[in-house]
Design an enzyme around this catalytic site. Structure first.
Site, PDB file in Angstrom:
ATOM      1  N   HIS A   1       0.849  -1.209   0.000  1.00 50.34           N
ATOM      2  CA  HIS A   1       0.000   0.000   0.000  1.00 50.34           C
ATOM      3  C   HIS A   1       0.880   1.252   0.000  1.00 50.34           C
ATOM      4  O   HIS A   1       1.212   1.790   1.054  1.00 50.34           O
ATOM      5  CB  HIS A   1      -0.943  -0.012   1.208  1.00 50.34           C
TER       6      HIS A   1
ATOM      7  N   HIS B   1       1.743   5.032  -2.198  1.00 48.34           N
ATOM      8  CA  HIS B   1       1.377   6.025  -3.216  1.00 48.34           C
ATOM      9  C   HIS B   1       2.659   6.575  -3.830  1.00 48.34           C
ATOM     10  O   HIS B   1       3.408   7.289  -3.164  1.00 48.34           O
ATOM     11  CB  HIS B   1       0.561   7.158  -2.586  1.00 48.34           C
TER      12      HIS B   1
ATOM     13  N   ASP C   1       0.918   2.740   3.794  1.00 43.40           N
ATOM     14  CA  ASP C   1       0.072   3.789   3.187  1.00 43.40           C
ATOM     15  C   ASP C   1       0.924   5.047   2.966  1.00 43.40           C
ATOM     16  O   ASP C   1       0.476   6.174   3.188  1.00 43.40           O
ATOM     17  CB  ASP C   1      -1.156   4.097   4.050  1.00 43.40           C
TER      18      ASP C   1
ATOM     19  N   GLY D   1      -2.543  12.106   5.156  1.00 42.15           N
ATOM     20  CA  GLY D   1      -1.516  11.143   4.769  1.00 42.15           C
ATOM     21  C   GLY D   1      -0.133  11.524   5.236  1.00 42.15           C
ATOM     22  O   GLY D   1       0.194  12.702   5.392  1.00 42.15           O
TER      23      GLY D   1
HETATM   24 ZN    ZN Z   1      -7.075   4.758   1.630  1.00 43.13          ZN
END
Ligand code: ZN
Length: 433
Positions: free
Chosen positions: A63, A65, A308, A327
């Protein structure tokens, strides 16, 4: 600083081999010859003195980005995978909420092509469930899968429409892939920016009701039961949500879940100063939820640990808690934070911690791994379990500096990765050269 080198023969001497895949835990030398684990040292092998270090199968984070295409001021495939290698990861799966989103085979190929040129870790792209991540019309799973997509998610948003999600489950069952759901009903989260509770009330921030996460998991487990499609709950964060997954697993449903490193350590108390770097989605919750996340890992309800990793530029993040995007970055702190939460707390040992970064993520993506056995492709992580270090965001290889852990002292640090013949080493570990 990360140093990338290529060695046709490499000998890692005297490390503690911790391999949950082949069930090894012993001090031994590991030989790499032409990118594969070998029984004997290669000719003129480069030697790494690894006494006191752990060598494990390469760590995976499913996970992440990477922000490319479209948001390369936040992160690129190049910088994100450098950060991954620095954090001990040999593989990351990247989320499709880019600009444009990864909702077409062309977009998926753009990521895999770029990754094949500039990456310091293997990159597996995840495609969107719906076109444009709008939640209305499904993408074509089989052509996306053919292009290289390993899973499907609208991460950043949940798929709210029941009929659309039912269709997604049916397609997932048909092509044997996994749906990764960001569980949130917007109506229930109602613009909340942190956990709805005493702290949000005290500091006057709109609270986010945990039911927005739990209600979607409940709906989805019903759809999973009906269709048999594989279902993975992204970044689980509440005790009740974990219980729902626990029940579904008991029932034998193909349901899995993951927990973020920060949810293993921090509570909404960390948001008391309204620092933007404590804003994430799902938010930091209560101590009882943190305890449930840890227990969920221990009893097997939660399959793996993820970061994340969500880099943002300082100019975007430092605009006050209310307006800041949610985030935090996580790749370069993951092992230290997870070790603090699970190992130094006395709950688990390194063997189990490594399981949550190796066998767990592989199981979710249905990928087989051979581990550290003769003939297997070399994919290794070196960790110094005794290294004490201080989180210094200015030294991150990620373009993102948004972490709530700046200045925190951690025990246990990845020092290098091996992928085939490629060795990435953190320069701070000078004794290895
Ligand atoms: Zn999410």
């Amino acid at each position: 600083m990360l140093t990338n080198s290529q060695y046709s023969a490499l000998t890692i001497e005297g490390a503690r081999v911790v391999d949950p895949i082949s069930q090894r835990d012993e001090v031994a030398d590991v030989f790499v010859v032409d990118g594969k684990i070998a029984a004997e040292p290669g000719v003129d092998a480069h030697k790494i003195d690894a006494s006191g270090l752990i060598v494990s199968p390469g760590l995976w984070d499913i996970h992440v980005h990477l922000r490319e295409p479209g948001q390369t001021h936040k992160e690129t495939i190049e910088s994100g995978t450098l950060a991954a290698a620095a954090g001990g990861f040999t593989l990351v799966a990247c989320m499709p909420n880019t600009a444009p989103p990864l909702d077409s085979p062309e977009a998926i190929r753009l990521v895999t092509d770029r990754a094949s040129i500039v990456s310091s870790a293997t990159v597996l792209p995840i495609a969107t469930i719906t076109k444009g991540r709008k939640g209305l019309e499904l993408t074509d799973f089989s052509s996306l899968q053919e292009a290289g997509a390993v899973a499907f998610t609208d991460d950043g948003d949940g798929v709210e429409d029941d009929a659309v999600m039912l269709g997604a489950f049916e397609q997932a069952a048909k092509v044997d892939t996994v749906l990764i759901q960001h569980c949130e009903y917007k109506e229930l989260s109602a613009g909340g920016v942190m956990h709805l509770g005493k702290v949000s009330k005290r500091i006057g921030m709109p609270g986010l009701d945990p039911r927005s996460e739990e209600a979607m998991i409940e709906r989805d487990i019903g759809l999973c039961r009906k269709t048999g499609g594989r279902y993975h709950v992204a970044h689980i964060s509440t005790a009740k949500a974990i219980d729902l997954v626990r029940q579904a697993k008991r029932e034998g449903l193909p349901v899995t879940t993951e927990v973020c490193t920060h949810h293993l350590l921090l509570t909404d108390d960390a948001c008391a100063e309204a620092a933007p770097n404590t804003k994430m989605h799902p938010p930091l919750r209560l101590q009882s939820d943190v305890d449930a996340c840890r227990q969920g890992l221990l009893d097997g309800t939660i399959d793996c640990i993820v970061t994340d990793h969500a880099p943002h530029a300082a100019i975007e993040k430092n605009v006050g808690f209310l307006k800041a995007p949610a985030g935090i970055v996580g790749l370069e702190t993951a092992v230290g934070i997870a070790a603090e939460a699970m190992v130094h707390s006395g709950l688990a040992d390194w063997v189990r911690l490594i399981e949550w970064f190796t066998t767990g993520p592989a199981r979710i993506l249905h990928r087989s791994r051979k581990g550290i056995v003769v003939g297997a492709d070399s994919e290794l992580t070196l960790i110094d379990p005794a290294a004490t270090w201080c989180v210094t965001p200015e030294q991150f290889l990620s373009l993102g500096r948004n972490t709530p852990f700046a200045g925190r002292s951690l025990l246990g640090q990845p020092v290098g990765t091996v992928r085939g013949a490629a060795v990435a080493m953190m320069a701070a570990t000078a004794r290895l050269f």
